[in-house]
Design a protein around this motif. Structure first.
Motif, PDB file in Angstrom:
ATOM      1  N   ARG A  75     -22.466  -0.427 -95.252  1.00  0.00           N
ATOM      2  CA  ARG A  75     -21.904   0.677 -94.492  1.00  0.00           C
ATOM      3  C   ARG A  75     -22.970   1.773 -94.333  1.00  0.00           C
ATOM      4  N   HIS A  76     -22.829   2.592 -93.291  1.00  0.00           N
ATOM      5  CA  HIS A  76     -23.728   3.710 -93.040  1.00  0.00           C
ATOM      6  C   HIS A  76     -22.883   4.978 -93.006  1.00  0.00           C
ATOM      7  N   HIS A  77     -23.213   5.946 -93.861  1.00  0.00           N
ATOM      8  CA  HIS A  77     -22.423   7.165 -93.963  1.00  0.00           C
ATOM      9  C   HIS A  77     -23.338   8.340 -94.266  1.00  0.00           C
ATOM     10  N   ASP A  78     -23.186   9.418 -93.488  1.00  0.00           N
ATOM     11  CA  ASP A  78     -23.980  10.641 -93.680  1.00  0.00           C
ATOM     12  C   ASP A  78     -25.481  10.353 -93.716  1.00  0.00           C
ATOM     13  N   GLU A 117     -11.031  11.113 -94.244  1.00  0.00           N
ATOM     14  CA  GLU A 117     -11.301  12.331 -93.487  1.00  0.00           C
ATOM     15  C   GLU A 117     -11.732  13.496 -94.376  1.00  0.00           C
ATOM     16  N   ASN A 118     -11.492  13.393 -95.679  1.00  0.00           N
ATOM     17  CA  ASN A 118     -11.920  14.430 -96.626  1.00  0.00           C
ATOM     18  C   ASN A 118     -13.323  14.177 -97.180  1.00  0.00           C
ATOM     19  N   GLY A 119     -13.922  13.075 -96.767  1.00  0.00           N
ATOM     20  CA  GLY A 119     -15.226  12.709 -97.294  1.00  0.00           C
ATOM     21  C   GLY A 119     -15.183  11.942 -98.590  1.00  0.00           C
ATOM     22  N   ASP A 120     -13.958  11.574 -99.052  1.00  0.00           N
ATOM     23  CA  ASP A 120     -13.833  10.787-100.278  1.00  0.00           C
ATOM     24  C   ASP A 120     -14.158   9.322-100.004  1.00  0.00           C
ATOM     25  N   CYS A 121     -14.819   8.695-100.967  1.00  0.00           N
ATOM     26  CA  CYS A 121     -15.229   7.298-100.838  1.00  0.00           C
ATOM     27  C   CYS A 121     -14.241   6.398-101.561  1.00  0.00           C
ATOM     28  N   TRP A 122     -13.781   5.359-100.865  1.00  0.00           N
ATOM     29  CA  TRP A 122     -12.840   4.388-101.431  1.00  0.00           C
ATOM     30  C   TRP A 122     -13.523   3.034-101.561  1.00  0.00           C
ATOM     31  N   CYS A 123     -13.289   2.392-102.688  1.00  0.00           N
ATOM     32  CA  CYS A 123     -13.836   1.063-102.959  1.00  0.00           C
ATOM     33  C   CYS A 123     -12.676   0.101-103.161  1.00  0.00           C
ATOM     34  N   ALA A 124     -12.527  -0.847-102.246  1.00  0.00           N
ATOM     35  CA  ALA A 124     -11.495  -1.881-102.380  1.00  0.00           C
ATOM     36  C   ALA A 124     -12.108  -3.115-103.029  1.00  0.00           C
ATOM     37  N   MET A 125     -11.308  -3.818-103.820  1.00  0.00           N
ATOM     38  CA  MET A 125     -11.773  -5.009-104.542  1.00  0.00           C
ATOM     39  C   MET A 125     -10.803  -6.154-104.305  1.00  0.00           C
ATOM     40  N   ALA A 126     -11.303  -7.388-104.443  1.00  0.00           N
ATOM     41  CA  ALA A 126     -10.446  -8.568-104.340  1.00  0.00           C
ATOM     42  C   ALA A 126      -9.335  -8.457-105.365  1.00  0.00           C
ATOM     43  N   GLY A 127      -8.180  -8.855-104.900  1.00  0.00           N
ATOM     44  CA  GLY A 127      -7.055  -8.771-105.837  1.00  0.00           C
ATOM     45  C   GLY A 127      -5.701  -8.467-105.274  1.00  0.00           C
ATOM     46  N   VAL A 128      -5.425  -7.401-104.516  1.00  0.00           N
ATOM     47  CA  VAL A 128      -6.385  -6.476-103.894  1.00  0.00           C
ATOM     48  C   VAL A 128      -6.068  -5.084-104.425  1.00  0.00           C
ATOM     49  N   THR A 129      -7.086  -4.302-104.795  1.00  0.00           N
ATOM     50  CA  THR A 129      -6.902  -2.943-105.281  1.00  0.00           C
ATOM     51  C   THR A 129      -7.871  -2.018-104.540  1.00  0.00           C
ATOM     52  N   ALA A 130      -7.615  -0.709-104.658  1.00  0.00           N
ATOM     53  CA  ALA A 130      -8.518   0.281-104.093  1.00  0.00           C
ATOM     54  C   ALA A 130      -8.654   1.429-105.076  1.00  0.00           C
ATOM     55  N   ALA A 131      -9.835   1.993-105.153  1.00  0.00           N
ATOM     56  CA  ALA A 131     -10.102   3.110-106.050  1.00  0.00           C
ATOM     57  C   ALA A 131     -10.961   4.138-105.330  1.00  0.00           C
ATOM     58  N   ARG A 132     -10.733   5.398-105.657  1.00  0.00           N
ATOM     59  CA  ARG A 132     -11.579   6.470-105.152  1.00  0.00           C
ATOM     60  C   ARG A 132     -12.740   6.651-106.132  1.00  0.00           C
ATOM     61  N   ILE A 133     -13.962   6.626-105.619  1.00  0.00           N
ATOM     62  CA  ILE A 133     -15.137   6.652-106.492  1.00  0.00           C
ATOM     63  C   ILE A 133     -16.111   7.732-106.030  1.00  0.00           C
ATOM     64  N   ASP A 134     -17.036   8.062-106.899  1.00  0.00           N
ATOM     65  CA  ASP A 134     -18.190   8.881-106.555  1.00  0.00           C
ATOM     66  C   ASP A 134     -19.360   7.922-106.319  1.00  0.00           C
ATOM     67  N   PRO A 135     -19.784   7.734-105.076  1.00  0.00           N
ATOM     68  CA  PRO A 135     -20.821   6.734-104.814  1.00  0.00           C
ATOM     69  C   PRO A 135     -22.185   7.107-105.391  1.00  0.00           C
ATOM     70  N   ARG A 136     -22.378   8.378-105.756  1.00  0.00           N
ATOM     71  CA  ARG A 136     -23.663   8.784-106.329  1.00  0.00           C
ATOM     72  C   ARG A 136     -23.794   8.368-107.782  1.00  0.00           C
ATOM     73  N   THR A 137     -22.671   8.353-108.502  1.00  0.00           N
ATOM     74  CA  THR A 137     -22.702   8.042-109.929  1.00  0.00           C
ATOM     75  C   THR A 137     -21.974   6.757-110.282  1.00  0.00           C
ATOM     76  N   GLY A 138     -21.101   6.260-109.378  1.00  0.00           N
ATOM     77  CA  GLY A 138     -20.276   5.101-109.674  1.00  0.00           C
ATOM     78  C   GLY A 138     -19.007   5.420-110.434  1.00  0.00           C
ATOM     79  N   GLU A 139     -18.772   6.705-110.726  1.00  0.00           N
ATOM     80  CA  GLU A 139     -17.579   7.084-111.497  1.00  0.00           C
ATOM     81  C   GLU A 139     -16.307   6.807-110.696  1.00  0.00           C
ATOM     82  N   VAL A 140     -15.322   6.222-111.370  1.00  0.00           N
ATOM     83  CA  VAL A 140     -14.013   5.980-110.762  1.00  0.00           C
ATOM     84  C   VAL A 140     -13.186   7.249-110.923  1.00  0.00           C
ATOM     85  N   LEU A 141     -12.812   7.856-109.801  1.00  0.00           N
ATOM     86  CA  LEU A 141     -12.097   9.130-109.806  1.00  0.00           C
ATOM     87  C   LEU A 141     -10.587   8.959-109.728  1.00  0.00           C
TER      88      LEU A 141
END
Length: 491
Positions: A80-83, A129-153
């Motif tokens: 993906r390409h972002h900012d 739209e808030n600039g939050d990053c979401w990571c979806a995984m097989a299973g299927v689940t989704a989590a809001r993360i900090d892409p700079r640190t990898g922290e699951v928020l």
């Protein structure tokens, strides 16, 4: 009407993911146990793709130990390409889990991994739209993360896991208009594979399944392309929509065999009643508006550069001491790091087989104390080798627990040309394999063809796993030099 042919990236290039930046498209694929990892392609029209590098091209980014099995390693990246930044997220199965790398330019350099503590495989990235990053995984689940640190928020939160078929995986999240769409694969990555979708007003759900699920599946059909699934949507510069996805092209008599691995296909997408619509994957489709012919890459590598071309891959790793382009200028010199092609850790440099009818050849100077050759490889337990050692060229077949020298012929000292000619079986009789693999040896004394072998034993239907054939050079004793390697389609 202009048309394009499928697959758009032939050979072992599964789990494609694509993004557009202006008029440019970038695509990545799974690489499993091979290094460098995650081949990266560029296109201006979605049809003609050129490999411009590998995302994981340093041992510090990807260090796969010998106990990572064949078809382990790097699974299902998303690009993906972002900012202004390129992001690739993937999972190293058996080697650390899920991680994210970034780059300002697609050619790199790509960062060291940022690890993400989420269970599963097939990670995806999307920004709301808030600039939050979401990571979806097989299973299927989704989590809001900090892409700079990898922290699951937040999360992981359960989303929508399909229509009840096995293995819901390959999730991709998209914001289109006022809706969030979740695209998944289900039914397993074999003949039952398919693509389904759901939508919601938020990445948190609740999710509404598409009324026409699956959106695409070739299960139970006689179409030449099978196992269709694991798709990723992209909007073209002209506003049209397309999907890249994987599929196979089986050959031979029942149950048929796919030998090139899962390949990358392209299909047009239309939107109707708020849902994406797509038809079967054809071998030919009307071309995108930006379609333009390009010159294919050269069929021969003379090893005159300072670095190996990005399409050259090796199982698990490629230590600096096992290969050289400077030790003997104009030659690729390989040094043994393991004593058998049947075991991890040996020196091997190869490229994917991309056509059912093809020829690969090398000029090898093995020397009196070397053991080296040309291999058709699926994994350590399934490969055919044309090997030069002790004054003879031998064809060796490894099929599961059996290793056998099929034929041997004396060769004089000095350079020798080794070749493999692969031809798909035409109008196969009962119990016929997908292709025939013929080996030949040419020296100053003439040409010999020591053996032709059935290709079915180097197919996923026999060996299992998720990869395809790789044609390559190897050394298991001493040092050997290769003057050139040629590969060409002969169909």
């Amino acid at each position: 009407m202009r048309t394009y042919g499928n697959p758009v990236i032939p050979g072992f290039h599964p789990d494609p993911s694509v993004c557009r930046v202006g008029d440019d498209y970038y695509l990545v694929c799974s690489s499993f146990e091979y290094f460098p990892g995650i081949p990266l392609f560029h296109s201006r029209d979605l049809v003609h793709w050129r490999q411009i590098g590998n995302v994981l091209d340093r041992p510090g980014q990807l260090a796969l130990p010998d106990d990572v099995p064949a078809s382990g390693g790097v699974y299902a990246p998303t690009i993906r390409h972002h900012d202004g930044i390129f992001h690739v997220v993937t999972t190293a199965v058996g080697a650390g889990g899920t991680f994210l790398v970034t780059a300002e330019r697609p050619e790199g350099p790509w960062s060291d991994p940022v690890w993400i503590d989420l269970p599963g495989i097939d990670p995806d990235l999307a920004w709301d739209e808030n600039g939050d990053c979401w990571c979806a995984m097989a299973g299927v689940t989704a989590a809001r993360i900090d892409p700079r640190t990898g922290e699951v928020l937040e999360g992981p939160l359960p989303t929508w896991s399909g229509t009840g078929l096995r293995d819901p995986e390959a999730p991709h999240l998209y914001r289109v208009g006022d809706w969030w769409y979740l695209l998944i694969a289900e039914g397993g990555t074999a003949l039952g594979h398919g693509i389904s979708a759901a939508r919601a007003r938020s990445p948190r759900g609740p999710w509404e399944p598409a009324p026409g699920n699956p959106l695409l599946s070739h299960r139970g059909t006689g179409l030449p392309v099978q196992c269709t699934g694991h798709g990723d949507l992209v909007r073209a510069a002209d506003g049209g929509w397309w999907m890249v996805l994987l599929g196979t092209r089986p050959r031979g008599y029942f149950p048929e065999f796919h030998v090139l691995g899962r390949e990358t296909f392209l299909v047009p997408v239309e939107w109707a009643d708020g849902w994406p619509r797509l038809g079967p994957v054809r071998e030919r489709h009307p071309a995108p508006a930006a379609w333009a012919p390009v010159q294919p890459p050269p069929a021969r590598d003379d090893f005159t550069g300072t670095e190996l071309a990005p399409h050259w891959i090796s199982p698990r790793r490629r230590p600096a001491g096992c290969w050289s382009l400077t030790e003997r200028p104009g030659w690729l010199t390989l040094a043994a790091t393991g004593d058998s092609t049947d075991l991890p850790g040996h020196t091997f440099v190869g490229r994917r087989q991309q056509h059912h009818d093809c020829r690969a050849a090398v000029l090898l100077d093995a020397g009196p104390s070397a053991r080296a050759g040309l291999s058709v490889r699926l994994d350590e337990a399934h490969h055919y080798d044309l090997e030069v050692a002790g004054g003879a060229a031998s064809v060796i077949a490894r099929i599961g627990p059996v290793r056998q020298c099929v034929a041997s012929h004396p060769v004089p000292a000095g350079p020798v040309t080794l070749a493999v000619d692969i031809r798909a079986t035409r109008n196969p009789p009962p119990l016929s394999g997908p292709d025939a693999i013929a080996f030949s040896v040419e020296t100053s004394e003439g040409l010999v063809r020591p053996a032709t072998l059935d290709g079915r034993y180097l197919a996923s239907e026999v060996a299992g796993g998720f990869t395809g054939r790789v044609l390559g050079m190897y050394v298991t004793e001493g040092r050997a030099a290769f003057d050139w390697f040629s590969y060409e389609s002969v169909g």
